[in-house]
Design an enzyme around this catalytic site. Structure first.
Site, PDB file in Angstrom:
ATOM      1  N   SER A 117     -22.304  36.141 -14.352  1.00  0.00           N
ATOM      2  CA  SER A 117     -21.004  36.111 -14.784  1.00  0.00           C
ATOM      3  C   SER A 117     -20.163  36.664 -13.524  1.00  0.00           C
ATOM      4  O   SER A 117     -20.551  37.565 -12.700  1.00  0.00           O
ATOM      5  CB  SER A 117     -20.855  37.134 -15.839  1.00  0.00           C
ATOM      6  OG  SER A 117     -19.398  37.722 -16.144  1.00  0.00           O
ATOM      7  N   TYR A 141     -22.235  45.492 -19.515  1.00  0.00           N
ATOM      8  CA  TYR A 141     -22.408  44.043 -19.385  1.00  0.00           C
ATOM      9  C   TYR A 141     -22.553  43.503 -17.966  1.00  0.00           C
ATOM     10  O   TYR A 141     -23.492  42.850 -17.742  1.00  0.00           O
ATOM     11  CB  TYR A 141     -21.372  43.505 -20.258  1.00  0.00           C
ATOM     12  CG  TYR A 141     -21.156  42.061 -20.054  1.00  0.00           C
ATOM     13  CD1 TYR A 141     -22.233  41.147 -20.439  1.00  0.00           C
ATOM     14  CD2 TYR A 141     -20.428  41.427 -19.308  1.00  0.00           C
ATOM     15  CE1 TYR A 141     -22.423  39.838 -20.469  1.00  0.00           C
ATOM     16  CE2 TYR A 141     -20.532  40.020 -18.797  1.00  0.00           C
ATOM     17  CZ  TYR A 141     -21.416  39.177 -19.608  1.00  0.00           C
ATOM     18  OH  TYR A 141     -21.377  37.882 -19.186  1.00  0.00           O
ATOM     19  N   LYS A 145     -26.126  41.733 -16.088  1.00  0.00           N
ATOM     20  CA  LYS A 145     -26.113  40.503 -15.496  1.00  0.00           C
ATOM     21  C   LYS A 145     -26.527  40.653 -13.728  1.00  0.00           C
ATOM     22  O   LYS A 145     -27.365  39.815 -13.554  1.00  0.00           O
ATOM     23  CB  LYS A 145     -24.821  39.754 -15.558  1.00  0.00           C
ATOM     24  CG  LYS A 145     -24.326  39.350 -16.799  1.00  0.00           C
ATOM     25  CD  LYS A 145     -25.088  38.063 -17.190  1.00  0.00           C
ATOM     26  CE  LYS A 145     -25.143  37.715 -18.667  1.00  0.00           C
ATOM     27  NZ  LYS A 145     -26.289  36.837 -18.891  1.00  0.00           N
TER      28      LYS A 145
HETATM   29  C1  WQD Z   1      -8.167  37.615 -19.377  1.00  0.00           C
HETATM   30  C2  WQD Z   1      -6.787  38.117 -18.802  1.00  0.00           C
HETATM   31  C3  WQD Z   1      -6.496  40.194 -19.934  1.00  0.00           C
HETATM   32  C4  WQD Z   1      -6.131  39.017 -23.912  1.00  0.00           C
HETATM   33  C5  WQD Z   1     -13.913  38.664 -19.447  1.00  0.00           C
HETATM   34  C6  WQD Z   1     -15.124  39.382 -18.995  1.00  0.00           C
HETATM   35  C7  WQD Z   1     -16.061  38.465 -18.171  1.00  0.00           C
HETATM   36  C8  WQD Z   1     -16.284  37.167 -18.859  1.00  0.00           C
HETATM   37  C9  WQD Z   1     -15.015  36.442 -19.351  1.00  0.00           C
HETATM   38  C10 WQD Z   1     -18.288  36.852 -19.857  1.00  0.00           C
HETATM   39  C11 WQD Z   1      -6.906  39.775 -18.442  1.00  0.00           C
HETATM   40  C12 WQD Z   1      -5.571  39.364 -20.457  1.00  0.00           C
HETATM   41  C13 WQD Z   1      -6.008  38.948 -22.815  1.00  0.00           C
HETATM   42  C14 WQD Z   1      -4.612  39.323 -24.372  1.00  0.00           C
HETATM   43  C15 WQD Z   1      -3.895  39.486 -22.216  1.00  0.00           C
HETATM   44  N1  WQD Z   1     -17.162  37.506 -20.042  1.00  0.00           N
HETATM   45  N2  WQD Z   1      -5.185  39.251 -21.869  1.00  0.00           N
HETATM   46  N3  WQD Z   1      -3.694  39.431 -23.639  1.00  0.00           N
HETATM   47  O1  WQD Z   1     -11.310  40.103 -18.835  1.00  0.00           O
HETATM   48  O2  WQD Z   1     -10.880  38.026 -17.239  1.00  0.00           O
HETATM   49  O3  WQD Z   1     -13.081  38.584 -18.335  1.00  0.00           O
HETATM   50  O4  WQD Z   1     -14.398  37.346 -20.260  1.00  0.00           O
HETATM   51  O5  WQD Z   1     -19.206  36.772 -18.971  1.00  0.00           O
HETATM   52  O6  WQD Z   1     -17.105  38.958 -17.735  1.00  0.00           O
HETATM   53  O7  WQD Z   1     -14.930  40.487 -18.397  1.00  0.00           O
HETATM   54  O8  WQD Z   1     -11.406  37.816 -19.804  1.00  0.00           O
HETATM   55  O9  WQD Z   1     -10.110  36.487 -21.487  1.00  0.00           O
HETATM   56  O10 WQD Z   1     -10.548  38.897 -21.985  1.00  0.00           O
HETATM   57  O11 WQD Z   1      -8.830  38.287 -20.153  1.00  0.00           O
HETATM   58  O12 WQD Z   1      -2.988  39.888 -21.437  1.00  0.00           O
HETATM   59  O13 WQD Z   1      -4.150  39.065 -25.763  1.00  0.00           O
HETATM   60  O14 WQD Z   1      -5.887  37.894 -20.118  1.00  0.00           O
HETATM   61  O15 WQD Z   1      -6.007  41.636 -19.536  1.00  0.00           O
HETATM   62  O16 WQD Z   1      -5.908  39.964 -17.500  1.00  0.00           O
HETATM   63  P1  WQD Z   1     -11.645  38.930 -18.662  1.00  0.00           P
HETATM   64  P2  WQD Z   1     -10.036  37.875 -20.986  1.00  0.00           P
END
Ligand code: WQD
Length: 323
Positions: A117, A141, A145
């Site tokens: 990841s 997490y 990985k």
């Molecule tokens: C994306 C962006 C949020 C929801 C995570 C894991 C990563 C991988 C993928 C597994 C961020 C913003 C989100 C909302 C928002 N997982 N957001 N409003 O954090 O980049 O990655 O998932 O392998 O390891 O860390 O993904 O989809 O949670 O967020 O503003 O209602 O959207 O703050 O900037 P992230 P995400």
């Protein structure tokens, strides 16, 4: 070859199973069905229900199905939950991988594709993240990985295993509605959920040092993730002993949260629902975008699907699941 796909009944795993089967590979699915679902396994593909901590069962399945390589996707993947339950995450993700490697070594199987990841990078301070960008995971997490990659590299050196660790960026979309993600842990499904509840979508922070102040990510269609696995599996088939590749799997294009929310509102026909800015979410990096050059060079692979294809197919999947 004949591939054992752990986690093959899950969201990403089921797409990988289809890509391998469509590519002419034989496949056996191994899944504990804790988050996966037997419905996602296609007809004609055997499903063995079991834990990655069960070495005897893993070795038996490898021998019974004449498995020649493993695609290891089974694992726990929620960042927030990993902070609450680190022991569980280390056991499932690290001990589970060690157990699988023991079974592979005992059975003489030496090809492995591993789900890693972009979480291994933490808060990278670069425009495009390469595989040589320092890894500083911010959650248990992400640590599991990275520890998994180290374990695989050591096993490649000691036991001649040929391996590819694929660092997924932000996975989205579905090949068919019934294969879609059932979890609501990422931006796109979280926006769908807010819209369905009649609430405004939330933007976590608009004061980052990015062009529009919101976080930038590299979103990639799950079908492109799946095709990267097929390419990696083929690359390993005739790779020399001890090959250990680490590859980013992203599009190399950044999209801001604001841009994503605007597109989601357009696809769902809900331009009336203005997003609301909430405080920053702890642990979010301003920008995490892949350099996809190494995957292109090593595998001849590139992503093909665009943002609208991801959002549109995710929306079809959401409507399929939620009526
Ligand atoms: C994306 C962006 C949020 C929801 C995570 C894991 C990563 C991988 C993928 C597994 C961020 C913003 C989100 C909302 C928002 N997982 N957001 N409003 O954090 O980049 O990655 O998932 O392998 O390891 O860390 O993904 O989809 O949670 O967020 O503003 O209602 O959207 O703050 O900037 P992230 P995400």
């Amino acid at each position: 070859m004949s591939w054992l796909v752990t986690g093959g009944a899950g969201y990403i795993g089921a797409h990988v199973v289809r890509a391998l089967a469509d590519g002419g590979e034989r496949v056996v699915v191994y899944d504990d069905l804790s988050t996966g679902s037997a419905d996602r396994v296609p007809d004609g593909v055997p499903l063995v229900v079991g834990s990655v901590l069960d070495e005897a069962l893993l070795e038996g399945v490898i021998r019974d199905h004449a498995v020649t390589g493993v695609v290891h996707i089974a694992g726990k993947k929620q960042v927030a939950e990993s902070v609450e339950r680190p022991l569980h995450y280390y056991r499932e993700n690290v001990t589970g991988l060690a157990t699988l490697l023991e079974a592979m070594v005992s059975a003489g199987v030496d090809r492995l594709v591993f789900s890693s990841s972009a979480a291994v990078y933490g808060m990278p301070d670069v425009d495009l993240v390469t595989e040589d960008t320092p890894c500083l995971p911010l959650s248990p997490y992400g640590e599991t990985k990275l520890a998994g990659e180290w374990l695989i590299d050591a096993a490649a050196r000691a036991h001649g295993i040929r391996a590819a660790s694929l660092r997924y960026f932000n996975v989205a979309g579905a090949a068919a509605p019934e294969l879609s993600d059932s979890g609501v842990f990422n931006l796109i499904p979280m926006v769908f959920e807010r819209l369905e509840a009649g609430d405004a979508p939330r933007v976590f922070g608009d004061d980052y040092a990015t062009p529009d102040g919101t976080c930038v990510r590299d979103y990639i269609h799950v079908e492109d993730i799946a095709s990267a696995h097929l390419a990696a599996a083929r690359r390993l088939a005739d790779a020399p002993e001890g090959t250990a590749l680490t590859l980013n799997v992203g599009r190399g294009e950044g999209s801001s949260v604001r841009e994503m929310v605007d597109r989601i509102l357009k696809v769902t026909g809900r331009q009336d629902a203005a997003p609301r800015v909430s405080p920053r979410r702890p642990g979010d990096a301003a920008r995490v975008v892949a350099s996809a050059d190494r995957a292109r060079a090593e595998l001849g692979w590139t992503a093909r699907h665009d943002l609208d294809a991801m959002i549109d197919s995710a929306w079809q999947g959401w409507r399929h699941r939620h009526g």
